[in-house]
Design an enzyme around this catalytic site. Structure first.
Site, PDB file in Angstrom:
ATOM      1  N   LYS A   1      41.171  55.722  21.750  1.00 53.27           N
ATOM      2  CA  LYS A   1      42.326  55.215  20.193  1.00 53.27           C
ATOM      3  C   LYS A   1      41.980  55.111  19.293  1.00 53.27           C
ATOM      4  O   LYS A   1      41.874  55.652  18.075  1.00 53.27           O
ATOM      5  CB  LYS A   1      43.396  53.918  20.199  1.00 53.27           C
TER       6      LYS A   1
ATOM      7  N   GLU B   1      30.965  52.291  24.881  1.00 54.43           N
ATOM      8  CA  GLU B   1      31.149  53.188  25.840  1.00 54.43           C
ATOM      9  C   GLU B   1      31.411  54.077  25.553  1.00 54.43           C
ATOM     10  O   GLU B   1      30.076  55.626  25.953  1.00 54.43           O
ATOM     11  CB  GLU B   1      31.902  53.003  27.020  1.00 54.43           C
TER      12      GLU B   1
ATOM     13  N   GLY C   1      47.043  51.371  24.485  1.00 54.47           N
ATOM     14  CA  GLY C   1      46.262  51.841  25.223  1.00 54.47           C
ATOM     15  C   GLY C   1      45.814  52.256  26.636  1.00 54.47           C
ATOM     16  O   GLY C   1      45.837  53.047  27.288  1.00 54.47           O
ATOM     17  N   ARG C   2      46.469  51.097  27.389  1.00 60.66           N
ATOM     18  CA  ARG C   2      46.946  51.533  28.647  1.00 60.66           C
ATOM     19  C   ARG C   2      48.056  51.401  29.889  1.00 60.66           C
ATOM     20  O   ARG C   2      48.608  51.602  30.543  1.00 60.66           O
ATOM     21  CB  ARG C   2      46.640  49.666  29.530  1.00 60.66           C
TER      22      ARG C   2
ATOM     23  N   GLU D   1      45.334  43.346  31.543  1.00 62.48           N
ATOM     24  CA  GLU D   1      45.021  43.173  30.434  1.00 62.48           C
ATOM     25  C   GLU D   1      46.266  42.561  29.488  1.00 62.48           C
ATOM     26  O   GLU D   1      46.331  42.168  28.008  1.00 62.48           O
ATOM     27  CB  GLU D   1      44.882  44.519  29.928  1.00 62.48           C
TER      28      GLU D   1
ATOM     29  N   HIS E   1      41.100  47.800  57.672  1.00 63.52           N
ATOM     30  CA  HIS E   1      39.945  48.079  58.568  1.00 63.52           C
ATOM     31  C   HIS E   1      38.766  46.622  57.425  1.00 63.52           C
ATOM     32  O   HIS E   1      37.347  47.618  57.713  1.00 63.52           O
ATOM     33  CB  HIS E   1      38.979  49.159  59.115  1.00 63.52           C
TER      34      HIS E   1
ATOM     35  N   LYS F   1      32.312  41.947  23.796  1.00 61.35           N
ATOM     36  CA  LYS F   1      32.088  42.472  22.766  1.00 61.35           C
ATOM     37  C   LYS F   1      31.019  42.401  21.277  1.00 61.35           C
ATOM     38  O   LYS F   1      29.565  43.027  21.597  1.00 61.35           O
ATOM     39  CB  LYS F   1      33.159  44.130  21.974  1.00 61.35           C
TER      40      LYS F   1
HETATM   41  O1  F6P Z   1      38.537  46.955  25.681  1.00 59.17           O
HETATM   42  C1  F6P Z   1      39.447  47.235  25.622  1.00 59.17           C
HETATM   43  C2  F6P Z   1      40.368  48.295  25.048  1.00 59.17           C
HETATM   44  O2  F6P Z   1      40.386  48.047  23.813  1.00 59.17           O
HETATM   45  C3  F6P Z   1      41.634  48.385  26.259  1.00 59.17           C
HETATM   46  O3  F6P Z   1      43.045  48.001  25.742  1.00 59.17           O
HETATM   47  C4  F6P Z   1      41.437  50.403  25.803  1.00 59.17           C
HETATM   48  O4  F6P Z   1      42.141  51.313  26.646  1.00 59.17           O
HETATM   49  C5  F6P Z   1      40.080  50.791  25.645  1.00 59.17           C
HETATM   50  O5  F6P Z   1      39.323  49.174  25.078  1.00 59.17           O
HETATM   51  C6  F6P Z   1      39.590  52.415  25.483  1.00 59.17           C
HETATM   52  O6  F6P Z   1      39.562  51.510  23.950  1.00 59.17           O
HETATM   53  P1  F6P Z   1      40.321  53.056  22.936  1.00 59.17           P
HETATM   54  O7  F6P Z   1      41.147  54.069  23.585  1.00 59.17           O
HETATM   55  O8  F6P Z   1      40.194  52.650  21.702  1.00 59.17           O
HETATM   56  O9  F6P Z   1      38.401  53.560  23.230  1.00 59.17           O
END
Ligand code: F6P
Length: 553
Positions: free
Chosen positions: A210, A216, A271-272, A357, A388, A516
């Site tokens: 987003k 990452e 995002g979620r 979240e 189990h 972060k």
């Molecule tokens: O760090 C949390 C977060 O912002 C989530 O809310 C989001 O889904 C995820 O990181 C990924 O964010 P982006 O889509 O901006 O890479």
């Protein structure tokens, strides 16, 4: 959402529920069932795409009435209207919360910040359809003229879990024309292992972020680009192998992805909650456009139910209220999600982000510390495997952990002799958690097996199950795209309702920021030529130094 706000603990219904809970804590579910044969019909809701049975909760009609009063006194209905009307209920980010717009097929204008969002939503859907049809049909050619065989989706959190969960859930419906891969971890092992099996000539990367700033995702995207360029050589080839989904066209373009390969999303999609947007592109690539439309339709049908069903027959509202009862009035600290369908194996991870979240907050809308619990620990695993592993604790542990059991009438793949065996366990576990097994029953069972009386007395207490452990059961006709859409939307609205009652902001996530920022400061210190910041606390400083000494040797 500024001062003054109504605090839930000041509401008459909250106080009534506290008094009522003191009484209910002395009750046992098995007695509630034996004294009321209509309990199932009273405490279950049949939605066209799923059945919700919440009768195995420690509630009576009086409990439900008080919980519904709490929803009404919390003005859940008017907040619901505000969300669907595009008001900026995400106040700390000053944004509308309109993931529901992405699946609204009413045809009516969808006004967000004074603009009808429908044409833009439709345009992106159309672009997703076209791209997926070209790629899936083999008409989209890679830089050497070969068709795409593999798709690598790079993203994390909401830009990974939704598409991953859905493509896994609906894998039985995929024609497997494309092999899907997901990379989220910055640990190079994951991308290295994915790329090791692929050819740059036939791989399409979908970079989903987003913000297009997430460390990452950006690190993995750069590694993918370097791997690709080492083979392709010419940057022009990128246009045939990299597409992106983001709100941030500028950064995507700067990364080198062709304008025509950028799919838009909007800041009013959290995002979620974003799998319904172009973030769902891997779903379309894997399953085809029609399946995605069915998924949207299922969610839309749940949205309509949420908006129009009376509160007492409203599945998301009841799921939320029962959760609040268990959390705030019975004091249970966690909530398990236990799908029995193997295809839903990523559902707990997906919902864990959505719930925790969203509602993992400890101040209310006015910024005051809250004195009541917000979201419990949400966790889970495929139920039959859990049986189990950790179910021992669910049955006999010192904490009571309410759980949602999710199963289906028909499996996505029929293998003779399996599904009824699975579902027998599904039904038996909620029954066992509810009924338990008292000492007299244990004695009778052991006596019938011929165990000597003295031995029985040695082990009887170890075999007692106290029961009275609440569960919800969700039964889908089958995990189709439509039913799955409804299931996800059910939980999304549960989250919304709970956030409103708790008076917390469900649609921001400031809590993920601090780590972060600190990581960005620490990363350069891990270079062996750089000194560790002496200002760190002793634990962090020594851990970093230990890591660096070990790395140097
Ligand atoms: O760090 C949390 C977060 O912002 C989530 O809310 C989001 O889904 C995820 O990181 C990924 O964010 P982006 O889509 O901006 O890479």
């Amino acid at each position: 959402m500024t001062n003054p706000i109504t605090r839930p603990i000041d509401l008459p219904s909250w106080k009534a529920l506290q008094t009522h809970a003191a009484h209910m804590k002395g009750q046992h579910l098995k007695d509630l069932f034996s004294s009321d044969q209509d309990r199932f019909s009273k405490f279950s809701i049949q939605h066209p795409n799923l059945l919700l049975d919440y009768s195995k909760n420690l509630i009576t009609e009086e409990t439900r009435a008080a919980l519904l009063a709490l929803a009404r006194e919390s003005e859940v209905e008017s907040w619901r209207s505000k969300m669907f009307a595009g008001e900026h209920i995400n106040a700390t980010e000053d944004r509308a919360v309109m993931h529901v717009a992405l699946r609204d097929n009413s045809g009516k204008p969808i006004l967000i910040d004074g603009v009808d969002a429908r044409p833009a939503i439709q345009a992106e859907l159309e672009r997703m359809r076209k791209l997926s049809e070209q790629v899936r049909s083999g008409h989209w050619k890679g830089y050497t003229g070969k068709a795409i065989t593999d798709v690598v989706s790079i993203g994390i959190g909401g830009s990974n879990l939704g598409p991953l969960m859905v493509t896994e859930a609906l894998n039985a419906y995929s024609d497997k024309r494309l092999t899907m891969h997901y990379v989220s971890n910055i640990d190079g092992v994951q991308i290295a292992e994915v790329l090791a099996g692929l050819s740059p000539e036939t791989t399409l990367f979908v970079i989903s972020s987003k913000t297009f700033t997430t460390l990452e995702t950006m690190t993995n995207a750069k590694t993918a680009e370097a791997w690709f360029m080492a083979a392709a050589g010419d940057r022009a080839a990128i246009a045939k192998h990299f597409v992106a989904v983001s709100t941030n066209r500028k950064l995507v373009t700067a990364f080198g992805i062709a304008e025509e390969n950028i799919f838009d999303m909007w800041d009013w999609v959290g995002g979620r909650f974003s799998l319904w947007s172009a973030i769902g592109l891997p779903i379309v690539l894997s399953l085809g456009y029609e399946a995605f439309v069915e998924l949207l339709q299922g969610a839309y049908e749940m949205d309509q139910h949420f908006q129009s069903a009376p509160l007492e027959e409203n599945a998301p509202v009841l799921l939320a209220l029962v959760g609040i009862w268990n959390r705030n009035f019975l004091g249970y600290p966690a909530h398990a999600l236990l799908p029995y369908d193997q295809c839903l194996h990523r559902f707990p991870a997906y919902m864990q982000q959505a719930e925790m979240e969203s509602n993992g907050k400890s101040v209310n809308w006015a910024g005051e510390a809250i004195s009541y619990g917000s979201v419990p620990l949400v966790w889970g695993e495929v139920g039959i495997n859990g049986q189990h592993a950790f179910y021992q604790m669910l049955h006999q542990g010192t904490d009571i952990i309410p759980a949602d059991f999710i199963g289906s009438v028909e499996p996505n793949i029929v293998v003779e002799g399996h599904h009824d065996a699975l579902m027998a366990n599904f039904f038996a576990q909620t029954q066992a958690l509810m009924l338990g097994c008292d000492a007299d029953q244990v004695r009778r069972d052991l006596t019938a097996k011929g165990v000597p009386a003295a031995r029985i007395e040695e082990i009887v207490e170890h075999k007692v199950h106290r029961g009275n452990r609440p569960t919800n059961t969700l039964l889908l006709p089958k995990v189709t795209a439509k039913a799955l859409g409804s299931l996800i939307a059910l939980y999304e609205h549960k989250i919304f309702v709970q956030g409103i009652i708790w008076r917390i902001h469900s649609f921001d996530q400031w809590g993920v920021e601090l780590g972060k920022v600190l990581a960005a400061g620490i990363q350069p210190e891990l270079n062996l030529t750089k000194a560790t910041n002496p200002g760190h606390d002793a634990s962090t400083r020594n851990l970093i130094d230990y890591y660096k000494r070990a790395k140097a040797n």
